[in-house]
Design an enzyme around this catalytic site. Structure first.
Site, mmCIF file in Angstrom:
data_model
loop_
_atom_site.group_PDB
_atom_site.id
_atom_site.type_symbol
_atom_site.label_atom_id
_atom_site.label_comp_id
_atom_site.label_asym_id
_atom_site.label_seq_id
_atom_site.Cartn_x
_atom_site.Cartn_y
_atom_site.Cartn_z
ATOM 1 N N GLY A 194 72.790 27.651 -0.750
ATOM 2 C CA GLY A 194 72.805 27.104 -2.045
ATOM 3 C C GLY A 194 71.564 25.882 -2.074
ATOM 4 O O GLY A 194 71.304 25.105 -3.163
ATOM 5 N N GLU A 208 66.231 27.635 -4.063
ATOM 6 C CA GLU A 208 66.466 28.516 -5.000
ATOM 7 C C GLU A 208 66.208 30.040 -5.057
ATOM 8 O O GLU A 208 65.434 30.314 -3.872
ATOM 9 C CB GLU A 208 65.558 27.915 -6.339
ATOM 10 C CG GLU A 208 65.820 26.594 -6.617
ATOM 11 C CD GLU A 208 66.979 26.384 -7.618
ATOM 12 O OE1 GLU A 208 67.485 27.361 -8.087
ATOM 13 O OE2 GLU A 208 67.416 25.055 -7.779
ATOM 14 N N GLY A 228 71.766 17.858 -5.395
ATOM 15 C CA GLY A 228 73.291 18.441 -5.525
ATOM 16 C C GLY A 228 73.756 17.696 -7.102
ATOM 17 O O GLY A 228 73.244 16.812 -7.258
ATOM 18 N N ARG A 273 70.527 25.856 -23.527
ATOM 19 C CA ARG A 273 69.675 27.185 -24.029
ATOM 20 C C ARG A 273 70.884 28.332 -24.557
ATOM 21 O O ARG A 273 70.488 29.088 -25.371
ATOM 22 C CB ARG A 273 68.781 27.628 -22.975
ATOM 23 C CG ARG A 273 67.654 26.560 -22.679
ATOM 24 C CD ARG A 273 66.699 27.319 -22.041
ATOM 25 N NE ARG A 273 65.495 26.177 -21.699
ATOM 26 C CZ ARG A 273 65.291 25.130 -20.639
ATOM 27 N NH1 ARG A 273 66.331 25.589 -19.715
ATOM 28 N NH2 ARG A 273 64.504 24.694 -20.351
ATOM 29 N N GLU A 309 65.931 7.152 -12.032
ATOM 30 C CA GLU A 309 66.243 6.922 -10.734
ATOM 31 C C GLU A 309 66.569 8.457 -10.156
ATOM 32 O O GLU A 309 66.432 8.569 -8.894
ATOM 33 C CB GLU A 309 67.435 6.164 -10.463
ATOM 34 C CG GLU A 309 67.815 5.732 -9.114
ATOM 35 C CD GLU A 309 67.033 5.041 -8.307
ATOM 36 O OE1 GLU A 309 66.511 5.459 -7.214
ATOM 37 O OE2 GLU A 309 66.558 3.945 -8.700
ATOM 38 N N VAL A 321 73.583 19.589 -12.684
ATOM 39 C CA VAL A 321 73.854 18.248 -12.790
ATOM 40 C C VAL A 321 74.299 17.659 -14.083
ATOM 41 O O VAL A 321 75.052 16.974 -14.317
ATOM 42 C CB VAL A 321 72.325 17.523 -12.910
ATOM 43 C CG1 VAL A 321 72.280 15.991 -12.844
ATOM 44 C CG2 VAL A 321 71.636 17.953 -11.140
ATOM 45 N N VAL A 326 79.818 -1.731 -19.063
ATOM 46 C CA VAL A 326 78.643 -1.714 -20.025
ATOM 47 C C VAL A 326 79.285 -2.808 -21.109
ATOM 48 O O VAL A 326 78.256 -3.476 -21.464
ATOM 49 C CB VAL A 326 78.629 -0.347 -20.838
ATOM 50 C CG1 VAL A 326 77.678 -0.663 -21.974
ATOM 51 C CG2 VAL A 326 77.963 0.515 -19.892
ATOM 52 N N ASP A 345 57.613 20.303 -5.183
ATOM 53 C CA ASP A 345 58.571 19.234 -5.518
ATOM 54 C C ASP A 345 58.520 17.942 -5.005
ATOM 55 O O ASP A 345 58.406 16.708 -5.191
ATOM 56 C CB ASP A 345 60.162 19.866 -5.134
ATOM 57 C CG ASP A 345 61.168 18.793 -5.094
ATOM 58 O OD1 ASP A 345 61.706 18.894 -6.283
ATOM 59 O OD2 ASP A 345 61.560 18.054 -4.301
ATOM 60 N N LYS A 398 57.301 13.680 -6.446
ATOM 61 C CA LYS A 398 58.120 12.583 -6.019
ATOM 62 C C LYS A 398 57.310 11.638 -5.304
ATOM 63 O O LYS A 398 57.316 10.478 -5.555
ATOM 64 C CB LYS A 398 59.311 13.080 -4.937
ATOM 65 C CG LYS A 398 60.365 13.962 -5.853
ATOM 66 C CD LYS A 398 61.262 14.503 -4.711
ATOM 67 C CE LYS A 398 62.393 15.363 -5.505
ATOM 68 N NZ LYS A 398 63.323 16.067 -4.343
#
Length: 429
Positions: free
Chosen positions: A188, A191, A305, A47, A130, A16, A35, A202, A206
């Site tokens: 994909g 995981e 994704g 990392r 969001e 992402v 903007v 998960d 949410k």
């Protein structure tokens, strides 16, 4: 247009994060026009700096995320690293140093959203998220802003693409659970460790976020009843199809009939093929909202994704940057209702129960008596018998989940019931 750019710090540059960085660079002129000032990527915390970072200049990459958010010249911090720590500490530090925050971290928001909102309010900053629910689908902003004058009664949705893909393959291709999971992993969608998805963690995070916004009440992850899809069998899928239904992992957030409490739950359920959510295929997400004035609304699209999630992140980033430029702050937490969060037992559901029973006279009457003793009304019964064994499928009318659970436990103790083959809730009717 203001010439001094608004500076953005990016925490995380994986699937992402790298897309966020790419879009910021590729669409720089358009974003500046929207903007009212240029947006500058001022630093990227990672990392492992040795990994390829796409279009991110090497001089922007750092492993010291704390120093990056403490710089003092950062206008907005975008967090896409996930998890509880160090994300929580980094975002708190960002607020303390005057930055607004855009996050995709559903686990952190479900666990500690109230504290993050309080920190944002204390320091006059924005907190947008969001991308934390349903990827690219505009969902949280419509719930928070477009329906601000309405009363939401129910949110019913498919909010995890991995589990939807698995259940879809079990239904459409006749795959077993393990086979469908292997396919999801190869493509994909899953995981290497799929636990968070297939066990419902998960989706539960949410659901907590959705319920909090929809009902103006603080709902934490611990408040959400959670079941995954690992126990869903091919027989469940076939049984659902026979009744004109399909199986989906649903996040369900409901206001009680008396308006005084809410429930939030995640579990597999059978829904009619006529329901809009039944046609949601593969790894897509969809959320069905029911409100007093607007009626029924459905939000549909890609729920995960790099590019879809980055789209939601960038939408929030534009809003946060506009507010910075105008000296304003967007909507904060709305938890004024303070409704009670009821346990799963108070939820009103229907059940599909498959029993292995002895094939002899009186069994059906005995089973029906157990349902009656617990105040649960039977809708339909289907029985098939062969060689002294029988399969009995019972679908109930709506009743409190606690009564249905107690019914099942009593059935397990009957001598004539050899086993409870499957239990699944029925929704959407």
């Amino acid at each position: 247009m203001r010439t001094r750019p608004l500076k953005v710090a990016l925490l995380g540059c994986g699937v992402v994060g790298s897309e966020v960085a790419r879009i910021l660079t590729t669409n720089a002129d358009d974003l500046a026009a929207r903007v009212g000032a240029p947006i500058e990527l001022a630093g990227v915390a990672v990392r492992r700096p040795g990994r390829a970072r796409g279009q991110v200049p090497a001089e922007l990459v750092t492993t010291d995320a704390t120093a990056l958010v403490k710089r003092g010249d950062i206008d907005v911090v975008v967090e896409v690293i996930g998890g509880i720590e160090p994300a929580r500490s980094l975002l708190t530090t960002a607020f303390e140093h005057g930055a607004s925050v855009v996050s995709a971290n559903k686990a952190l928001l479900a666990e500690d959203g109230a504290a993050l909102h309080a920190a944002a309010q204390k320091h006059g900053a924005d907190l947008y998220y969001e991308a934390a629910v349903a990827g690219a689908i505009p969902l949280l902003r419509p719930l928070r802003e477009s329906l601000a004058g309405d009363e939401v009664n129910r949110v019913l949705g498919i909010v995890n693409g991995t589990t939807n893909f698995i259940l879809d393959r079990m239904d459409s291709a006749g795959s077993g659970y393990s086979e469908a999971l292997d396919e999801a992993t190869a493509l994909g969608y899953a995981e290497a460790d799929p636990t968070a998805d297939v066990e419902g963690f998960d989706a539960a995070a949410k659901a907590a976020i959705l319920a909090s916004i929809a009902f103006h009440t603080r709902v934490r992850l611990d408040d959400v009843h959670r079941e995954g899809i690992t126990e869903v069998t091919a027989a469940d899928i076939v049984s659902a199809r026979r009744m004109g239904r399909t199986v989906k992992l649903l996040a369900i957030c409901e206001r009680a009939a008396d308006g005084r409490s809410v429930t939030a739950r995640v579990h597999p359920a059978m829904i009619p093929l006529s329901h809009p959510l039944a046609s949601v295929r593969e790894a897509y997400n969809a959320v069905f909202v029911e409100s007093e004035a607007a009626g029924q609304l459905m939000f549909y699209g890609q729920g995960a994704g790099g590019s879809p999630t980055a789209s939601a992140v960038l939408g929030d980033l534009v809003a946060a940057c506009r507010n910075k430029l105008n000296g304003a702050v967007g909507p904060g937490e709305s938890a004024y209702a303070r409704l009670a969060v009821s346990p799963m037992g108070r939820a009103v559901t229907r059940y599909h129960i498959s029993l292995d029973v002895a094939d002899k006279p009186g069994v059906l009457a005995q089973v029906a008596t157990v349902f009656a003793e617990h105040g649960v009304s039977i809708d339909t019964v289907r029985q098939q018998g062969k060689d002294g064994e029988a399969s009995l499928v019972v679908v109930t009318h709506r009743a409190h989940d606690a009564a249905l659970s107690a019914t099942v436990e009593t059935l397990r103790r009957l001598d004539t019931v050899r086993g409870v083959a499957s239990i699944m809730r029925v929704e959407g009717e």
